[in-house]
Enzyme design. Structure first.
Site, PDB file in Angstrom:
ATOM      1  CB  SER A 247      33.688 -14.991   8.251  1.00  0.00           C
ATOM      2  OG  SER A 247      32.363 -13.956   8.286  1.00  0.00           O
ATOM      3  CG  ASP A 248      35.079  -8.278   8.166  1.00  0.00           C
ATOM      4  OD1 ASP A 248      36.228  -8.112   9.519  1.00  0.00           O
ATOM      5  OD2 ASP A 248      34.490  -7.685   8.464  1.00  0.00           O
ATOM      6  CE  LYS A 249      34.835  -8.744  16.086  1.00  0.00           C
ATOM      7  NZ  LYS A 249      33.975  -8.240  16.543  1.00  0.00           N
ATOM      8  CB  THR A 250      33.210  -6.089  12.319  1.00  0.00           C
ATOM      9  OG1 THR A 250      34.664  -5.692  13.603  1.00  0.00           O
ATOM     10  CG2 THR A 250      31.974  -4.135  13.005  1.00  0.00           C
TER      11      THR A 250
END
Length: 593
Positions: A247-250
């Site tokens: 998963s990407d964070k931002t």
């Protein structure tokens, strides 16, 4: 095989059966139409994004042209609010650049003379001239498009169906050939062929793709009720077997907006977060729309009604060199006039003259403590009655996780799906986010991660062998580029895991395309949505857990059908094969036949 059967039916002048077979064949062929028309959407979205304008110096003057016409060595003008048209090297002045779409960094990044700014980012403050270094496909942004073109392959679901069909067709062909040879000894070739065609058509799993696709389509409709739009039906089966979710964070795990934190260290008695926000707001144009991210952060959190009795006499806007804003105000309730300022702590500290050493030591300790957790700080100061600056305290802020993210991660782990963070944001910020969400503390930087070949764009040899342990053992990665995300996903896939990937930006598109299940969250860019297999229409990641449960139910239905269909086909073939040899057809023909 269906085409062969149709030709045979034509040869024996059985036109009705031939028409039915052709109809079934065309129905099967049309099922893949959606996938075919969707194939180039991700690249098309990126190409559309590449259509930008540039202010370039030609023949001694600046003119506006299409960015596609730029060449390395051109001198371009980068100004506030404008998109950066190519990978450029800045000249004399500082500028602030929003790189959120490329790196996931929530706040603008200051570019100093000589720094490299990337195509796809936007200038939010300042103006400078810059020299074009790379254009088109050679830019950081353009390389993302090339990564999206490297992922054409059959899904696992398609491979399973092809394997089943091949095995059944081979068995059917062998047995039907034996039956045809035997029947030719007891009847005419035409009659034998007519009988064998019926047996062959009955034994070939003609409807297997139609039934499975219909089941997946009904499942996609069920997923849509939970806010998940499926763009590739086979992704439902892939999600059912997903074991690792990257998963990407931002904007995915977090809200992609800075929020004031509760921790507010104060260095003057009777100060608290509320008063600090009030003084910070006095160093903005609070009656006008916010000018930047920090103004937005302050004015969103402050009680603006508390400023009704305050009059602003003068205002100094933010400057990249000064790195602070300042307001001169008069409090109409007391009649006092004073100045307030907000900005970088080291800059504000340089204004302090009273008790400077002790305050500086405490501030540095606090900044270091927050920095280790990835929390940013904003210093607030005001002048006292002697017109000396006093540091009032620090406002702390962070891009917080979405309200449902932690529960979603816990639920995913409960269902056997490991969640890993892959972000372009700073390592310390990634570690703090992982700590809050309970994702583990082994977050690695991009140092040592593989890269694509700069010329051929091929992945490294022995990717799984050389980097597999690193990718599998880490809880997440920070400060990575799009090709890092792409290769991390590819490495995990080579290890034999079913990989899901969530994201929202251009920098996530290659990994979304490469993953077995690419999931674009709500508010994702066009490129991310086009590259994804599933697009979420509701905020947060809780829909993914619903998707895992529903997809596993759908997979169970399809598995049950395939077991039934294989058993029915083998039963039919074995029955007719044995019956033909045990009971001679010629003995049961009508009298006079």
């Amino acid at each position: 095989m269906i085409w062969i059967a149709a030709i045979v039916e034509l040869a024996i002048e059985n036109f009705i059966d031939m028409a039915i077979l052709l109809f079934i064949q065309f129905a099967n062929a049309s099922i893949g139409y959606y996938e075919i028309t969707k194939a180039g959407d991700a690249v098309a979205a990126l190409k559309k994004s590449l259509q930008a304008k540039a202010t370039v110096k030609r023949d001694g003057r600046f003119i506006e042209i299409e960015a596609a016409l730029l060449v390395p060595g051109d001198l371009v003008l980068l100004g506030s609010g404008g998109a950066i048209p190519a990978d450029c090297r800045t000249h004399d002045n500082q500028i602030d650049v929003d790189q959120a779409a490329l790196t996931g960094e929530s706040l603008p990044v200051t570019m100093y003379p000589g720094d490299s700014c990337k195509m796809g980012s936007t200038v939010v403050r300042g103006e400078t001239e810059a020299t074009v270094e790379y254009t088109g496909a050679e830019t950081f942004f353009g390389k993302t498009a090339s990564l999206l073109q490297q992922t054409t392959e059959y899904s696992n679901f398609q491979k399973i169906l092809i394997s089943i069909v091949i095995v059944l067709v081979v068995i059917s062909s062998v047995l039907c050939s034996i039956v045809l040879i035997y029947l030719c000894t007891v009847t005419t070739f035409k009659e034998a062929l007519s009988f064998v065609v019926v047996l062959m058509v009955a034994s070939i799993p003609i409807a297997i793709e139609i039934v499975t696709t219909t089941t997946l389509a009904l499942g996609s409709k069920e997923l849509s009720h939970h806010g998940a739009i499926v763009t590739r039906l086979a992704a439902i089966e892939d999600m059912a077997g997903m074991s690792i979710l990257c998963s990407d964070k931002t904007g995915t795990l977090t809200l992609n907006k800075m929020v004031i934190q509760e921790e507010t260290p104060c260095y003057v008695p009777e100060q608290n977060q509320k008063t600090l926000l009030r003084y910070a707001a006095m160093a903005t144009r609070w009656n006008e729309p916010p000018k930047d991210a920090l103004d937005t952060l302050t004015l969103t959190a402050v009680d603006l009604s508390s400023l009704d009795d305050v009059e602003q006499l003068d205002y100094m806007p933010f400057d990249p060199i000064v790195k602070r804003t300042e307001g001169t105000v008069r409090d109409n309730t007391t009649g006092k006039t004073f100045k307030t300022t907000k900005g970088a702590p080291n800059v504000i500290l340089s204004l302090i003259t009273h008790n400077h050493k002790s305050v500086q030591d405490q501030v540095n300790r606090d900044i270091t403590s927050y920095g280790l957790r990835g929390i940013r700080t904003l210093a607030v100061a005001k002048t006292n009655d002697n017109n000396d600056w006093e540091l009032l305290g620090l406002l702390t802020f962070l891009d917080p996780p979405r309200p449902d993210t932690k529960q979603t991660i816990e639920d995913a782990v409960k269902y056997g799906v490991v969640v890993k963070m892959i972000t372009g944001d700073h390592l310390l910020i990634a570690r703090e986010t992982a700590r809050v969400l309970g994702m583990g503390d082994f977050i690695c930087s991009a140092e040592g991660l593989p890269l694509l070949d700069p010329i051929t764009k091929a992945k490294p040899k022995d990717l799984c062998k050389n980097f597999g342990d690193q990718c599998l053992s880490a809880d997440g990665f920070a400060q990575v580029f799009p090709e890092h995300k792409f290769l991390i996903v590819e490495c995990l896939r080579e290890l034999g895991y079913k990989i899901g990937m969530t994201g929202d930006g251009v920098n996530d598109a290659p990994a979304l395309k490469r993953a077995d299940v690419g999931i674009a969250v709500q508010g994702a860019t066009d490129a991310a949505r086009a590259a994804a297999d599933i697009v979420l229409t509701e905020p947060g990641l809780s829909t993914i857990v619903h998707g895992i449960i529903i997809s596993r139910c759908i997979f169970a239905r399809i598995r049950n059908f395939l077991i039934y269909r294989i058993a029915a086909t083998l039963q039919l073939l074995c029955f007719f094969f044995i019956a033909v040899f045990w009971f001679k057809p010629i003995d049961y023909m009508p009298t006079g036949w």
